[in-house]
Design a protein around this motif. Structure first.
Motif, mmCIF file in Angstrom:
data_model
loop_
_atom_site.group_PDB
_atom_site.id
_atom_site.type_symbol
_atom_site.label_atom_id
_atom_site.label_comp_id
_atom_site.label_asym_id
_atom_site.label_seq_id
_atom_site.Cartn_x
_atom_site.Cartn_y
_atom_site.Cartn_z
ATOM 1 N N GLN A 33 14.102 -85.858 80.301
ATOM 2 C CA GLN A 33 13.949 -84.715 79.388
ATOM 3 C C GLN A 33 15.260 -83.954 79.280
ATOM 4 O OE1 GLN A 33 11.212 -83.447 77.786
ATOM 5 N NE2 GLN A 33 9.500 -84.567 78.655
ATOM 6 N N PHE A 34 15.685 -83.709 78.047
ATOM 7 C CA PHE A 34 16.889 -82.910 77.797
ATOM 8 C C PHE A 34 16.472 -81.642 77.053
ATOM 9 C CE2 PHE A 34 20.354 -82.181 74.492
ATOM 10 C CZ PHE A 34 21.142 -81.410 75.332
ATOM 11 N N THR A 35 17.036 -80.505 77.446
ATOM 12 C CA THR A 35 16.732 -79.271 76.731
ATOM 13 C C THR A 35 17.968 -78.375 76.672
ATOM 14 O OG1 THR A 35 15.152 -77.439 76.542
ATOM 15 C CG2 THR A 35 15.901 -77.976 78.752
ATOM 16 N N VAL A 36 17.912 -77.390 75.813
ATOM 17 C CA VAL A 36 19.022 -76.437 75.708
ATOM 18 C C VAL A 36 18.482 -75.029 75.898
ATOM 19 C CG1 VAL A 36 20.395 -77.900 74.176
ATOM 20 C CG2 VAL A 36 18.844 -76.231 73.177
ATOM 21 N N SER A 37 19.336 -74.159 76.385
ATOM 22 C CA SER A 37 18.970 -72.760 76.572
ATOM 23 C C SER A 37 18.399 -72.219 75.254
ATOM 24 C CB SER A 37 20.233 -71.990 76.970
ATOM 25 O OG SER A 37 19.928 -70.677 77.294
ATOM 26 N N PRO A 38 17.250 -71.520 75.309
ATOM 27 C CA PRO A 38 16.618 -71.127 74.040
ATOM 28 C C PRO A 38 17.321 -69.964 73.335
ATOM 29 C CG PRO A 38 15.103 -70.895 75.914
ATOM 30 C CD PRO A 38 16.458 -71.127 76.466
ATOM 31 N N ASP A 39 18.642 -69.962 73.318
ATOM 32 C CA ASP A 39 19.339 -68.878 72.635
ATOM 33 C C ASP A 39 20.021 -69.355 71.353
ATOM 34 O OD1 ASP A 39 21.624 -68.664 75.475
ATOM 35 O OD2 ASP A 39 21.234 -70.281 74.079
ATOM 36 N N PHE A 40 19.597 -70.528 70.887
ATOM 37 C CA PHE A 40 20.206 -71.059 69.663
ATOM 38 C C PHE A 40 19.244 -71.018 68.490
ATOM 39 C CE2 PHE A 40 22.358 -73.064 73.190
ATOM 40 C CZ PHE A 40 23.660 -72.718 72.887
ATOM 41 N N GLY A 41 19.799 -70.779 67.321
ATOM 42 C CA GLY A 41 18.996 -70.766 66.101
ATOM 43 C C GLY A 41 18.730 -72.187 65.627
ATOM 44 N N PRO A 42 17.841 -72.335 64.630
ATOM 45 C CA PRO A 42 17.474 -73.666 64.120
ATOM 46 C C PRO A 42 18.670 -74.479 63.623
ATOM 47 C CG PRO A 42 16.089 -71.939 63.162
ATOM 48 C CD PRO A 42 17.139 -71.249 63.955
ATOM 49 N N ASP A 43 19.690 -73.806 63.077
ATOM 50 C CA ASP A 43 20.854 -74.541 62.564
ATOM 51 C C ASP A 43 21.518 -75.343 63.676
ATOM 52 O OD1 ASP A 43 20.311 -73.285 60.292
ATOM 53 O OD2 ASP A 43 22.099 -71.996 60.233
ATOM 54 N N GLN A 44 21.705 -74.678 64.828
ATOM 55 C CA GLN A 44 22.391 -75.367 65.927
ATOM 56 C C GLN A 44 21.483 -76.396 66.612
ATOM 57 O OE1 GLN A 44 23.930 -71.605 67.389
ATOM 58 N NE2 GLN A 44 25.777 -72.670 68.003
ATOM 59 N N LEU A 45 20.174 -76.152 66.566
ATOM 60 C CA LEU A 45 19.267 -77.122 67.205
ATOM 61 C C LEU A 45 19.386 -78.497 66.552
ATOM 62 C CD1 LEU A 45 15.975 -75.198 68.057
ATOM 63 C CD2 LEU A 45 17.736 -76.053 69.604
ATOM 64 N N ALA A 46 19.663 -78.522 65.258
ATOM 65 C CA ALA A 46 19.836 -79.808 64.568
ATOM 66 C C ALA A 46 20.984 -80.583 65.224
ATOM 67 C CB ALA A 46 20.114 -79.566 63.088
ATOM 68 N N GLY A 47 22.053 -79.873 65.541
ATOM 69 C CA GLY A 47 23.208 -80.503 66.204
ATOM 70 C C GLY A 47 22.836 -81.043 67.577
ATOM 71 N N TRP A 48 22.006 -80.297 68.295
ATOM 72 C CA TRP A 48 21.598 -80.757 69.635
ATOM 73 C C TRP A 48 20.685 -81.977 69.565
ATOM 74 C CZ3 TRP A 48 24.376 -79.653 73.576
ATOM 75 C CH2 TRP A 48 25.092 -78.456 73.631
ATOM 76 N N HIS A 49 19.920 -82.102 68.474
ATOM 77 C CA HIS A 49 19.118 -83.320 68.285
ATOM 78 C C HIS A 49 20.049 -84.533 68.165
ATOM 79 C CE1 HIS A 49 14.832 -82.514 67.957
ATOM 80 N NE2 HIS A 49 15.112 -81.344 67.412
ATOM 81 N N ILE A 50 21.118 -84.363 67.404
ATOM 82 C CA ILE A 50 22.073 -85.473 67.238
ATOM 83 C C ILE A 50 22.779 -85.747 68.569
ATOM 84 C CG2 ILE A 50 24.085 -86.292 65.936
ATOM 85 C CD1 ILE A 50 23.260 -84.235 63.742
ATOM 86 N N PHE A 51 23.088 -84.673 69.292
ATOM 87 C CA PHE A 51 23.729 -84.833 70.601
ATOM 88 C C PHE A 51 22.822 -85.652 71.522
ATOM 89 C CE2 PHE A 51 24.508 -83.393 74.983
ATOM 90 C CZ PHE A 51 25.865 -83.648 75.096
ATOM 91 N N ASN A 52 21.512 -85.438 71.424
ATOM 92 C CA ASN A 52 20.583 -86.177 72.278
ATOM 93 C C ASN A 52 20.649 -87.680 71.984
ATOM 94 O OD1 ASN A 52 18.419 -86.270 74.261
ATOM 95 N ND2 ASN A 52 17.136 -86.908 72.549
ATOM 96 N N THR A 53 20.782 -88.004 70.696
ATOM 97 C CA THR A 53 20.921 -89.413 70.317
ATOM 98 C C THR A 53 22.200 -89.983 70.939
ATOM 99 O OG1 THR A 53 19.852 -88.875 68.243
ATOM 100 C CG2 THR A 53 21.010 -90.973 68.320
#
Lengths: 157, 247
Positions: free
Chosen positions: B4-24
């Motif tokens: 399981q990978f997660t990020v600190s919940p201090d990011f808005g939806p715009d940045q979460l898209a980037g973290w999805h790609i980072f997970n890939t």
């Protein structure tokens, strides 16, 4: 640690000899110029167990007036102002050497003879159960607390 | 079971898209299945951590301290960008500076622990602390902005990045009173105990990310320019700092 040089001082100054905890002495040149602590800044430094500075951040350099090369390797007492009572630093050292946090209001001496007040926190760096150095963080103090500290320190040795 | 990978919940939806790609990207680099899990707030994320349901995390400095000291995580890398905090008031409101604030001041804040800590620290010059202020918890930085605009709060605490990424329309109604300049505290990517042995390998791959166009594009979507490998002592230093600030 070298004595302060008149060529570095801005304006009229008075000369005092400080007696340090380790038995050494330093001639310091002091003016009445206060540098206000900038909003939002944090001054960070680390020392070894003897109190010699091993790291400092940009705010430390900016507020002290020294170049980084003049700071690293020097004792933290480089910033000691003669208006600070020796008892405050004795308390600091005893507290952190026992593995505890110390915090208090400190008047620091600049290279140009001026001063700035900080609210300082010092914590021991414990690695594998052993103290390997100390981290000091300074932030902007409340003026009311500084006035209280001035009054308290005036009655201390 | 995927990691399981997660990020600190201090990011808005715009940045979460980037973290999805980072997970890939992470899955490809580590050649293993990794599920990207997001949490709406710090509390739900902490519950997952307590149940050992997180293996990789991009954590804020406060949580990173806890994860390393209490849960056996290791730091891999930090972005080349420190975390800073901004205290904000209404643009048309009466408050021009921190030192004008008085006891009873109403503060809108998320449950982001390091931003709350830094924000309260920057109120000390006004002799304010948690005993003489009113805290108004909000679910997101957008909600913090709304509490200010609706006149419910006098000031709000923001992760500076989050404040900067507010829309022009919202930001135009707000005024920054002070932004911290701490320089030495940042988020960090951490690996949990089950993946700790892969620290060196991942650290190198992260450092290399800025060497190619695809990597740079991904970094841009995360909001920074490069990863810097973080060794154990650097992490310990940051923990010491957080402890000193929390004192």
């Amino acid at each position: 640690m070298q004595d302060m040089s008149p060529s570095d001082i801005q304006g009229d100054f008075r000369k005092t000899t400080l007696n340090h905890y380790d038995g050494s002495q330093r001639v310091v040149l002091v003016t009445d110029n206060e540098t206000p602590y900038p909003e939002g800044k944090l001054i960070v430094s680390r020392t070894d167990t003897n109190g010699n500075i091993t790291h400092c951040n940009r705010s430390f350099v900016d507020m002290s007036g020294y170049d980084e090369s003049e700071i690293i390797g020097q004792p933290h007492a480089l910033l000691r102002h003669p208006d600070m009572p020796a008892a405050a630093f004795e308390d600091l050292w005893k507290t952190v050497q026992n593995g505890n946090k110390w915090h208090g209001y400190v008047k620091n001496l600049r290279k140009d003879g001026g001063y700035y007040w900080v609210y300082a926190t010092v914590i021991p760096n414990v690695r594998n159960g052993k103290i390997v150095g100390y981290t000091s963080v300074r932030r902007k103090p409340s003026r009311k607390k500084v006035e209280e500290a001035i009054s308290t320190y005036a009655n201390m040795s | 079971m995927p990691y399981q990978f997660t990020v600190s919940p201090d990011f808005g939806p715009d940045q979460l898209a980037g973290w999805h790609i980072f997970n890939t990207w992470l899955q490809r680099q580590l050649e293993t299945d990794i599920h990207f899990e997001t949490f709406d707030n710090f509390d739900s994320q902490r519950q997952a951590i307590a149940k050992d349901q997180v293996d990789i995390i991009y954590a804020n400095p406060y949580d990173a301290s806890f994860l390393v000291r209490e849960k056996g995580f290791v730091a891999v890398a930090t972005p080349q960008k420190p975390d800073e905090t901004t205290i904000v008031a209404l643009a048309e409101g009466p408050t021009q500076s921190i030192e004008e604030l008085t006891p009873g001041c109403k503060i809108a804040q998320t449950d982001d622990p390091d931003i709350s800590m830094m924000g309260m620290m920057m109120l000390e010059p006004a002799n304010l602390d948690s005993n003489n202020t009113v805290l108004l918890p909000q679910n997101s930085y957008i909600q913090v902005a709304k509490a200010l605009i609706q006149g419910k709060a006098d000031i709000g605490f923001f992760l500076t990045d989050a404040f900067d990424s507010l829309s022009t329309l919202i930001k135009g109604q707000l005024r920054s009173l002070v932004t911290s300049d701490i320089q030495v505290v940042s988020h960090a990517l951490l690996l949990g105990p089950e993946l700790a042995a892969r620290k060196q390998e991942l650290s190198q791959k992260l450092a290399d990310m800025s060497n190619d166009a695809q990597g740079n594009s991904l970094l841009e979507s995360l909001g920074f320019t490069a990863w810097t490998p973080m060794d154990e002592e650097e992490m310990e230093f940051m923990i010491d700092l957080i402890e000193a600030l929390a004192a």
